[in-house]
Design a protein around this motif. Sequence first.
Motif, PDB file in Angstrom:
ATOM      1  N   GLU A  41       0.849  -1.175   0.000  1.00 34.49           N
ATOM      2  CA  GLU A  41       0.000   0.000   0.000  1.00 34.49           C
ATOM      3  C   GLU A  41       0.892   1.235   0.000  1.00 34.49           C
ATOM      4  N   ASP A  42       0.884   1.940  -1.125  1.00 36.35           N
ATOM      5  CA  ASP A  42       1.806   3.058  -1.347  1.00 36.35           C
ATOM      6  C   ASP A  42       1.188   4.346  -0.786  1.00 36.35           C
ATOM      7  N   ASN A  43       1.343   4.537   0.514  1.00 36.87           N
ATOM      8  CA  ASN A  43       0.659   5.647   1.188  1.00 36.87           C
ATOM      9  C   ASN A  43       1.099   7.014   0.679  1.00 36.87           C
TER      10      ASN A  43
ATOM     11  N   LYS B  11       8.560   1.196  -2.090  1.00 36.31           N
ATOM     12  CA  LYS B  11       8.119   0.607  -0.824  1.00 36.31           C
ATOM     13  C   LYS B  11       8.983   1.125   0.321  1.00 36.31           C
TER      14      LYS B  11
ATOM     15  N   GLU C 213       5.432   1.184   5.008  1.00 34.99           N
ATOM     16  CA  GLU C 213       4.301   0.827   4.158  1.00 34.99           C
ATOM     17  C   GLU C 213       4.095  -0.680   4.150  1.00 34.99           C
TER      18      GLU C 213
ATOM     19  N   SER D  42       2.819  -1.199  -6.420  1.00 31.29           N
ATOM     20  CA  SER D  42       2.132  -0.316  -5.488  1.00 31.29           C
ATOM     21  C   SER D  42       0.642  -0.283  -5.778  1.00 31.29           C
TER      22      SER D  42
END
Length: 522
Positions: free
Chosen positions: A27-29, A35, A39, A122
């Motif tokens: 999950e690519d915040n 990464k 994450e 991602s």
Amino acid sequence: MIKLLLTLGGLGLCFTLSGQVKGYVFEDNNRNGKKERSEAGVAGVSVTNGVDVVQTDARGYYELPENDDQIIAVIKPSGYALPVNADNLPQFYYIHKPGGSPKLKYKGVSPTGKLRKNTNFSLYRSEEPDTFTALVFGDPQAYTKEEIHYFYRGIVAEVEGISDIPFGISLGDLVGDDLDLFGPYTDAIRKIGIPWYNVMGNHDMNYDAGEDRYSDETYESRFGPNNYAFNYGKVHFIILDDILYPDPRDGKGYWGGFRKDQLDFVENDLKYVPEDHLIVLAFHIPLSEPDGDAFRDKDRQRLFDLLSNYPNTLSLSAHTHLQKQDVFTRAEGWKGPRPHHSYNVGTTSGDWYSGKLNDQGIPVSTMRDGTPKGYAFIRFDGNRYAVDYKVAGAPATYQMNIFSPEVVARGRRTPAGIYVNFFMGSADDVVEYRIDNGSWKSMKQVEEPDPSYVRDVLEWDTTPSLFPGRRSSNPVISTHLWRGTIPTDLEAGKHTITVRATDRYGKVHSATSHYTLADPVD
């Protein structure tokens, strides 16, 4: 990559054996494509090398067998979005071709070099309701930049900036043999403003490729894999290249069908798809065509076998430049609990950009079965769906065309008829008509060319001087044409024809026209 070193006769000789592609789906915040330690990985996501399909573990980690000519791709899960590039093309894949593509007329993939230590993908968390609508284009198929201009002004401009549509898809023949037009095509599609998926068509291939597996090298360099899948809501989409090239029967031309590795991919992919989900297949060549041996039977049958446990299915195609609804049952080898609906979508190029020019200087390009050029909206609700066809440049309510004589002799029987071309029609639909405020009567579905289209083509052949534009193709039998008789025992004067059509989804469409009764002239 796993390296094995061997020493032979005191000489240090080493070579590389196929190893593993590995990495994380995360999950690519911060949406930077990298990464970070903070994450988290996303568990239970399918990843494929084009044949094998595995799922990520609790850490979002996966491993797949590696070879030197493959595309690694994540199969987008529901509830997540993919990053897109500047052309609004979803970025869900990594091409691994250390040596690049073979030398071909149109450039393919440049050498990608050594495999990454981790091939990560991602995702962005996203709300995905089970009710949504997809936009579908058939055959943009521009052969020139002028036709790209027609495509943009006649189709794209009409949906540019559209809202509440999460993605669109083109069902192949993105261009017409000139693969340098992939760039202008994506320039046009980008302006719609939504993520856009693509299917490879027979006019998108490298025709100088000697093997089918190399016929997509230029397509891959621009759009990525031509066999892939993704999820949205309770719908699982499977996109496939169904063009066998060169034709394995004689090494010439092409044939509809699938290679074994493609169907192995479908089999492996479906292992992770719940049986209550709707499976939507998208490819270019329809599973059947009216004439000729257009599709390899054994490939269609294996596909049907793989889908036998899925009660909710739909397949989408284009290619024919017609619009058609097919239903496959056990008689055609379908084994599912419900018949399979195959929708051959009308094209955005219509009849290859032919016909008279409209007020904008764009070819009208009505298709040979009388279907105006346009595009489709597929409205999904859980594992159910309904299709709306939108005629380009016309109101959404324009779903049929009525043809009748302008004037008919009053009191005399006539062999002429009232014809209705219900563009989305099929044998499952009910089409009725009435004259003025009379009672409703059923119309009979007929297998004939659309007389409206016949008239338009005859106009090209009988004009004393040429029209701007290019003559339309010859008419063919329409699969969505109905006929009713003309009452002549009414008063002289103009009479209103009202038609209502109830489609397979229960939606009622209507249209009106008229004809005039006049006393005979002896």
